[in-house]
Each structure stands twice: as C-alpha cells, then as structure tokens.
Design a protein around this motif. Structure first.
Motif, PDB file in Angstrom:
ATOM      1  N   GLU A 193       1.060  -0.929  -0.045  1.00 45.37           N
ATOM      2  CA  GLU A 193       0.174  -0.010   0.192  1.00 45.37           C
ATOM      3  C   GLU A 193       1.057   1.160  -0.098  1.00 45.37           C
ATOM      4  OE1 GLU A 193      -3.283   0.349  -0.157  1.00 45.37           O
ATOM      5  OE2 GLU A 193      -4.207  -1.425   0.404  1.00 45.37           O
ATOM      6  N   ALA A 194       2.031   1.443   0.828  1.00 50.15           N
ATOM      7  CA  ALA A 194       2.857   2.502   0.960  1.00 50.15           C
ATOM      8  C   ALA A 194       3.489   2.737  -0.439  1.00 50.15           C
ATOM      9  CB  ALA A 194       3.868   2.083   1.907  1.00 50.15           C
ATOM     10  N   LEU A 195       3.889   1.726  -1.153  1.00 51.32           N
ATOM     11  CA  LEU A 195       4.836   1.926  -2.381  1.00 51.32           C
ATOM     12  C   LEU A 195       3.801   2.298  -3.363  1.00 51.32           C
ATOM     13  CD1 LEU A 195       7.053  -1.290  -2.139  1.00 51.32           C
ATOM     14  CD2 LEU A 195       8.037   0.992  -2.319  1.00 51.32           C
ATOM     15  N   LEU A 196       2.516   1.666  -3.390  1.00 50.88           N
ATOM     16  CA  LEU A 196       1.548   2.200  -4.270  1.00 50.88           C
ATOM     17  C   LEU A 196       1.126   3.820  -4.191  1.00 50.88           C
ATOM     18  CD1 LEU A 196      -0.248   1.193  -6.796  1.00 50.88           C
ATOM     19  CD2 LEU A 196      -1.977   0.777  -5.116  1.00 50.88           C
ATOM     20  N   ASP A 202       6.181   0.760 -11.244  1.00 52.46           N
ATOM     21  CA  ASP A 202       5.756  -0.621 -11.690  1.00 52.46           C
ATOM     22  C   ASP A 202       5.424  -1.079 -10.046  1.00 52.46           C
ATOM     23  OD1 ASP A 202       6.362  -0.769 -14.143  1.00 52.46           O
ATOM     24  OD2 ASP A 202       8.474  -1.464 -13.823  1.00 52.46           O
ATOM     25  N   GLY A 203       4.736  -0.261  -9.099  1.00 43.92           N
ATOM     26  CA  GLY A 203       4.257  -0.494  -7.951  1.00 43.92           C
ATOM     27  C   GLY A 203       5.470  -0.968  -7.044  1.00 43.92           C
ATOM     28  N   GLY A 204       6.701  -0.959  -7.588  1.00 39.38           N
ATOM     29  CA  GLY A 204       7.775  -1.177  -6.366  1.00 39.38           C
ATOM     30  C   GLY A 204       8.072  -2.664  -6.106  1.00 39.38           C
ATOM     31  N   THR A 205       9.090  -2.969  -5.451  1.00 41.10           N
ATOM     32  CA  THR A 205       9.532  -4.273  -5.251  1.00 41.10           C
ATOM     33  C   THR A 205       9.450  -4.775  -3.805  1.00 41.10           C
ATOM     34  OG1 THR A 205      11.031  -4.301  -7.194  1.00 41.10           O
ATOM     35  CG2 THR A 205      11.585  -6.028  -5.614  1.00 41.10           C
ATOM     36  N   CYS A 206       8.760  -5.687  -3.476  1.00 39.15           N
ATOM     37  CA  CYS A 206       8.860  -5.937  -1.948  1.00 39.15           C
ATOM     38  C   CYS A 206       9.682  -7.329  -1.777  1.00 39.15           C
ATOM     39  CB  CYS A 206       7.196  -6.852  -1.782  1.00 39.15           C
ATOM     40  SG  CYS A 206       6.034  -5.556  -1.520  1.00 39.15           S
ATOM     41  N   LEU A 207      10.622  -7.048  -0.843  1.00 40.05           N
ATOM     42  CA  LEU A 207      11.837  -7.819  -0.469  1.00 40.05           C
ATOM     43  C   LEU A 207      11.555  -8.472   1.031  1.00 40.05           C
ATOM     44  CD1 LEU A 207      13.628  -5.205  -2.220  1.00 40.05           C
ATOM     45  CD2 LEU A 207      14.350  -7.170  -2.885  1.00 40.05           C
ATOM     46  N   LEU A 208      12.100  -9.510   1.110  1.00 41.94           N
ATOM     47  CA  LEU A 208      12.244 -10.302   2.396  1.00 41.94           C
ATOM     48  C   LEU A 208      13.909 -10.343   2.699  1.00 41.94           C
ATOM     49  CD1 LEU A 208      11.069 -12.093   4.711  1.00 41.94           C
ATOM     50  CD2 LEU A 208      12.008 -14.019   3.356  1.00 41.94           C
ATOM     51  N   VAL A 209      13.827  -9.591   3.992  1.00 39.91           N
ATOM     52  CA  VAL A 209      15.300  -9.462   4.327  1.00 39.91           C
ATOM     53  C   VAL A 209      15.811 -10.764   5.092  1.00 39.91           C
ATOM     54  CG1 VAL A 209      16.958  -8.164   5.925  1.00 39.91           C
ATOM     55  CG2 VAL A 209      15.124  -7.056   4.550  1.00 39.91           C
TER      56      VAL A 209
END
Length: 766
Positions: A193-196, A202-209
């Motif tokens: 939601e925050a990236l959008l 392109d909606g950003g990239t979600c990464l698992l640290v």
C-alpha cells in the motif's frame, strides 16, 4: 511399611511474615519448618513442643469446639469453595463434551523456526543462500504467486489504516506482535500500500530481508522504490548481535533517513516490545503494538471463498465449520495462523475433524508455546494465570510478580513489568473479560481466563514437569498463595497443586502434599485436602489416594499424625466421598475412633454434613447407626451421636445460599420423611442417656424451632417421627412430653412449634 508412610517429610514451609501468621492464628514463625520429621514434634515461639499445643483433645474441649463451630464458618466455606472448583476441573477432564483431553506431555527437541503467521518466509531458503533477481546479499524478492496470495487473501485488522499512515510518513515501522497473529501478512500489505501510494515505479519491489543485522546498520543503502520486510527472530538475531528488544531510536532514525531518500519503506516485525524496545514504543513513533486483532473466521472465509463470497457458499461453509467444531477451534485459538491452517486443510480435502482435533489439542498448544517463550516474566504470568484462572487481572498480575521474585536470581521484579501487554498478543490463548453476575450484568473487575477449557491444566502440568529449575520456587510460591487473605486465591492455588501432582503423584506427596497435610496452619491443611481430591479425580490415581487417606486416618500418637488425620477427614467430605460414600465413612470412622482422643470430632462432623448435602444421607446415617449400635458409654458411641446432632442441624457452606439471603434448611429436615426410620433411631439413642443427652435436648429444640419455624409444612412429618420415638419402651414418651411442654411455655421465648408437637404427641395412642 504402613500406609501412613512415616518416612515422609512433614516439615512445612514457613509463612512469610509474623503478620501472616498472626492473621491466620498461627504462632511465631519457627526457625525452619513446622515439624521435625524425625520426632514428629515441633517448637512453637515459646520454646515448648507442638505436642503440647496439638495433643490429645478431651471430650469436654471437643464438644465445646463442636458447639461453637471452632473453625469459623468462613473457613469451612473456603473448603466448599475449593471443592466446587475441584469438582469443575474433574468434571471437565472426565466429561468434556467437546472431546478435549490432556495427553501425556512429552519432551520435544525440534528447532523453533521463525514464522507461523502466513508462512511468508517459507521457500526463501536460509540466510546467505542464493540470491534471486533484484535481490542483494541481504534480501530476496517475494515470489509473485506468494505475494498475490498475501494481498488477495488479506483481511485488514482494526487499526491497519492508522499504522499505514505512520509508515507513509516515517518510511520505517517496527510492528511489535507475536508469531501467529498475521503480522507477516500485515507487513506485506502495509509495504504494498505504501509503495503504491508513493508512486513507486511498477508498484515497487517487495523484498524479504535475510540478514537483518546488515540492513539495520548505519550507512546501509536501500534500493529505490523498494519495500523491505525484516523479520527479527528473537533467539537467532540476539545471538548474531541484534537483540530485537534493544533497538534504540537513534538507529531507527538513521535507517529511516536512508529509506526516505530512496522512496522506499521498511517494516520490521518482532515480538511484543520488552526491555529497551518497550519504552521506545511509548516514546518514538516507529514502534507500533496497536495493530488490532483479526477476525479469524473472516480470514478463513477469504482464503476459501475470496473477497465477495456467494451467500449460499458461505452458509455451506459455516455449517461445515460448526459440525466439525472448527468454529470452536477458532474461538479458542483466534490467530490468523489457525484460520489459514484450517482453510488449507479444507482446500486440500484433508480430514477436517482430525485437523480440528490437532488444533485444539491443549498439550500440543502448551508444548509449542513453551518452546518459543522463555522469558521469565512471560512464564510467570501464564503460570499465575493457570493457577488462578477466573481471578481478577490485578490478582493474577500480583501473584505473577511474586512468582517472578521467587524465581529470579535478582529477587525483586522489575518496576516496569507490563503483563497486560502480553495478553491477547504473545499469550493469545488468554483473555481478560468482564466478570458477569446474574442476568449478564457486569459484576466486579475484569478476570483472566483461558479461551480453551483445558489449556490451564496443560500449562500447570508442563510447568511443573519440565521447568526443572522452577520447581522449588513454584512450591514456595504456591504455599504462600495458600494463606492469602482471598479465599478464592487459596482455593484455586490448592486445585493448581493437585493438577501439578497428576504427572507423578508420589513425588508430589513427598515434595509438598504430605507436609501441607501435616501443617499447623488450617488453610494449608485444607489446601492439601482439596489437592488430594483433585489428584483422585484421575481414575488411575484414585486408589492410591484412598490408601493414603486411610493410613493418615488410622490411630496415631504424634501431633503430626493428628493433623494428618484431620486432613484425611476433610478430604473425604468432598467429591472423593461423594463418589464412594461407604469408603468415605470408613475413613471417617478411623479418624473418629481414636479412643480417648476427641480431636478429630469436628472435621468428621463437617465432612458428614457435606456428604449429606451431596445426597449421601443414607450412607452417613447408616454408618452412624452402626457406630453407635452398642449404645453404651464407650467413646465411639458418644462421638458418633455427637456427629449426628451436629449434622442434623446444619447445611454445609457448599450448599449455602448467596450472602444476604437465608441459609438453606438442613438436608435431614428436608428429607425427614425419606430417612424417618434412621432419624427416629438416632434421636432416640441420643436422647436416651447422658452425657449425650445434654447435647441432644438443645439440639432437638433448635431443630424443631428454627427449622419448623421456617418450614411449617414439615412439622407434621417431624410430629410423626416424635410419635415413633415416644412409642418405644422406656421413658422416651415422658421425656419428650416434659421437654416439649417446657419449651412451649418458656418464659424467655415460648416455642409455638413445640406446642404443636406437644398436642400431636398427647393425642397419639400409647
């Protein structure tokens, strides 16, 4: 060796203060224990032995105690309170309608892995594994399918939008919630939601640290338009140099600045805040612990039916969940993880009943919880809640603080302990609810309660059996609870002790039950009686308890043996005696028949009252008839008839009405028609000769005046009983006529019921 087991240590733990002992009527605290296990004698504050203070009791003293009630009615009410709680627990274990049961606890050594909410970590490999496209050495991107499931099946908890606004503004959020609460799914949706909203390309990239230590160091540079989910495992990360509870606000501000510069966002998920992180949660905006609970049923429906379910599909699903007891499982374990687990079982067409049974298994719940929660304050609160379930929150919290002080090497508990923050989060199996009175009206302070009826017992069993380093402290803590000013605390602690003894009752007998049973302090002996009743609630342990009580009730000579006999007599008056009344009366006879020692008269009398009130009048009266059969001047005959005169005029506090209303009529008055033959014979024996006659006459007047005045309808039945006594050979009729006339014409208070009975007796043929 005899069943009395003379090798048991009967040394009792001392009270914590002189004030405690004074309040309970005990003498000054001895140097170490109530009793010397070798000699059976103890020292009181004046230096004399307890043999003198607790020696044989004369007939005169025993009858005076019986007349006065000796122990206050409130003490016997406490016995009744404990018995009711013990009955409830035993009934749950033996006839729980849901089919729940507590299995044999077993030790497991499997590794506790991070996750549990929606398993977002699964499939990504371990830290330091191969990097996927778009990843760095410290993170990997979510898979498209996994991210789609997290976003599509997400149900917003209360407070989600407020927390999202914090993330939008600060770019960094520490989500302090426990595993299984849906925190991973919430974090992924917050990032998306925050990236959008930020217009990320392109909606950003979600990464698992995969390396939290690296990304939370000053100077770390995030990628542009990226969202970072940082799971902090409390056990692993602390060992690797990043304690999730000691993240200072300076480090958080530094990381947030880098994220803001890159139009990126980060959500750190960890457990409920403690130590350094706890005050940070109050002083900085980054740490949020106010994400509300998620409706587990809504999560399950979303995973199976999507966001816009058909009403018919929803109805079919609800029927399935009700019939399989899955709804009950969701009430007891309302974590989103439970909903997801059940949804996956339904989707895969697995045996739903078996899955529900596994979810509801209290033993497995407790084992899994203890394997991942090791902090002392967390353990102390859940053990305190288990021991004192249904007590008020403040009562449970105070007891938890005392347990912490007992177990901690530092002694005193930290001032900043916040047990309330854990309920509903890391201790989601607990709930704090308003106490309800009649009609659903709130009745007092909120109480602590387990969502599942049997988790309490599993917690106590596990804590006692497997937390080996805590056992000494638990015994001291429970012993102190047994002398608490609050009767309910004393009763619940006694029941908890009985539950703890299930796993190895012989160990418990040596460890604490025998010393409690021989204590000089009345509430402690009462607690031992209650605990033994709970132990006997397990069918495989019932016989051992009966053997032990029979041994304690047998004739003895020491002060300790006298106290053990009193405890045995008290114990058989509860559920144990209700289930086997004939055996209970055998124990009571042993306790009563100590020749010239009348010291056990009062507990035998009270237990006889309790058994009558539990519907065992036939067994009690039959036994009293047998014991007094010789009708001579022997001590047992006099004691038996004294017990009868006590029983006939009383109801036990366990059957008493609520405070402020009239106490119920004695059961033997109410059922005088049922037991007319037995009552007629016992009254005749008691009235026939001194010294019992001196008790019987005032007892008869009390019976007919007080009970007859409250129940005029029963007077005719009593008149029939008196006519039967008067028809016997000897002076029975003359004696009754003489005393009924005296009472009817008593200048200090004429008895109208006596006048009625007198007329009835005069009109009867003789």
């Amino acid at each position: 060796m005899s069943a009395r087991t003379r090798d048991f240590s009967v040394g009792d733990l001392i009270l914590t203060s002189e004030a405690d002992r004074a309040r309970l009527g005990a003498g000054p605290a001895p140097d170490s224990s109530d009793a010397d296990p070798g000699s059976g004698a103890t020292k009181n504050g004046s230096g004399s032995t307890e043999e003198t203070a607790d020696g044989p009791q004369s007939e005169q003293d025993a009858l005076r105690a019986l007349k006065d009630g000796a122990q206050e009615e409130t003490d016997w009410a406490a016995t009744a309170q404990a018995a009711r709680i013990a009955d409830l627990i035993a009934d749950r274990l033996q006839s729980e309608p849901s089919g729940l049961s507590i299995g044999t606890l077993a030790l497991f050594h499997d590794t506790v892995s991070f996750g549990g909410g929606f398993n977002t970590v699964s499939g990504h490999g371990s830290r330091g594994g191969a990097s996927a496209a778009g990843s760095s050495d410290s993170s990997v991107p979510f898979g498209a399918e996994e991210l789609d499931e997290l976003l599509a099946a997400f149900v917003q908890p209360d407070g989600f939008l407020q927390v999202l606004n914090v993330l939008r503004e600060l770019h960094l959020l520490v989500l302090a919630a426990d595993s299984g609460t849906g925190r991973e799914a919430a974090a992924a949706n917050l990032l998306a939601e925050a990236l959008l909203d930020a217009g990320a390309a392109d909606g950003g990239t979600c990464l698992l640290v995969t390396d939290p230590v690296a990304v939370l160091q000053p100077g770390w540079q995030p990628a542009k338009d990226s969202g970072y989910l940082v799971p902090l495992d409390e056990h692993v990360d602390a060992a690797e140099g990043l304690d999730p509870h000691r993240i200072d606000s300076g480090r958080l501000h530094a990381v947030a600045r880098g994220l803001r510069a890159s139009n990126s966002y980060m959500v750190v998920i960890t457990g409920a805040p403690r130590t350094t992180l706890a005050p940070s949660a109050d002083r900085t905006p980054f740490v949020r612990r106010d994400l509300g609970a998620v409706d587990a049923l809504a999560v399950l429906e979303r995973h199976l039916l999507g966001s816009h379910p058909d009403s018919e599909d929803r109805s079919r699903l609800r029927r399935l969940l009700t019939d399989s007891l899955a709804l009950a499982a969701l009430r007891e374990r309302p974590e989103p993880a439970t909903a997801v687990r059940l949804a996956r079982a339904i989707r895969a067409d697995r045996d739903l009943a078996a899955e529900v049974a596994a979810v509801r298994d209290p033993t497995e719940q407790v084992r899994a919880w203890f394997s991942s929660h090791e902090e002392l304050e967390t353990l102390c609160f859940v053990v305190s809640a288990a021991a004192l379930e249904e007590a008020s929150y403040l009562t449970v919290a105070d007891a938890a603080v005392r347990l912490y002080s007992e177990l901690s090497p530092q002694g005193a508990a930290p001032v900043g302990l916040r047990f309330g923050d854990r309920v509903g989060r890391e201790q989601i199996w607990l709930d704090i609810v308003d106490a309800e009175g009649s009609g659903g009206v709130r009745a007092g302070a909120p109480v602590v309660r387990f969502r599942s009826p049997l988790v309490r017992q599993a917690v106590l069993s596990y804590a006692w059996t497997y937390l080996d380093g805590c056992r000494d402290g638990l015994v001291v803590w429970l012993r102190r609870l047994l002398t608490d000013a609050d009767v309910e605390v004393r009763a619940r602690a006694a029941v908890a002790a009985g539950v703890m003894a299930w796993g190895d009752h012989r160990h418990a007998l040596h460890r604490f039950l025998s010393s409690w049973a021989g204590s000089t302090v009345w509430p402690v002996r009462q607690a031992a009686a209650t605990a033994l009743g709970v132990v006997a609630g397990r069918p495989e342990l019932t016989e051992d308890v009966w053997v032990q009580l029979s041994g304690w009730a047998a004739d003895g000579s020491s002060a300790v043996e006298r106290r053990l006999a009193k405890t045995a007599a008290t114990a058989v008056g509860g559920a144990l005696g209700r289930r086997q009344p004939t055996r209970a009366m055998t124990v009571l006879r042993s306790a009563l028949d100590w020749r010239e020692d009348w010291g056990n008269l009062l507990p035998v009398a009270w237990s006889s009252v309790q058994l009558v009130d539990q519907g065992q009048g036939a067994a009690v009266l039959s036994a009293l008839l047998e014991w007094s059969q010789p009708q001579d001047l022997s001590p047992l005959v006099a004691k038996s008839l004294s017990v009868f005169l006590f029983v006939v005029n009383r109801s036990h506090p366990s059957t008493s009405a609520e405070a402020g209303s009239a106490a119920p009529l004695p059961r033997l008055w109410v059922e005088v028609g049922t037991y007319r033959r037995e009552l007629e014979e016992l009254w005749a024996r008691a009235l026939a000769r001194k010294p019992v006659q001196d008790q019987a006459l005032p007892a008869l007047r009390t019976w007919i005046d007080e009970c007859g005045g409250r129940d005029p309808g029963g007077v005719s039945t009593v008149a029939e009983l008196l006519r039967g006594i008067a028809a016997r050979k000897g002076k029975h009729r003359d004696r009754l006529l003489y005393h009924l006339e005296r009472w009817a014409k008593d200048p200090d208070g004429p008895s109208t019921v006596s006048a009625t009975l007198l007329r009835s007796l005069l009109s009867a043929p003789h």
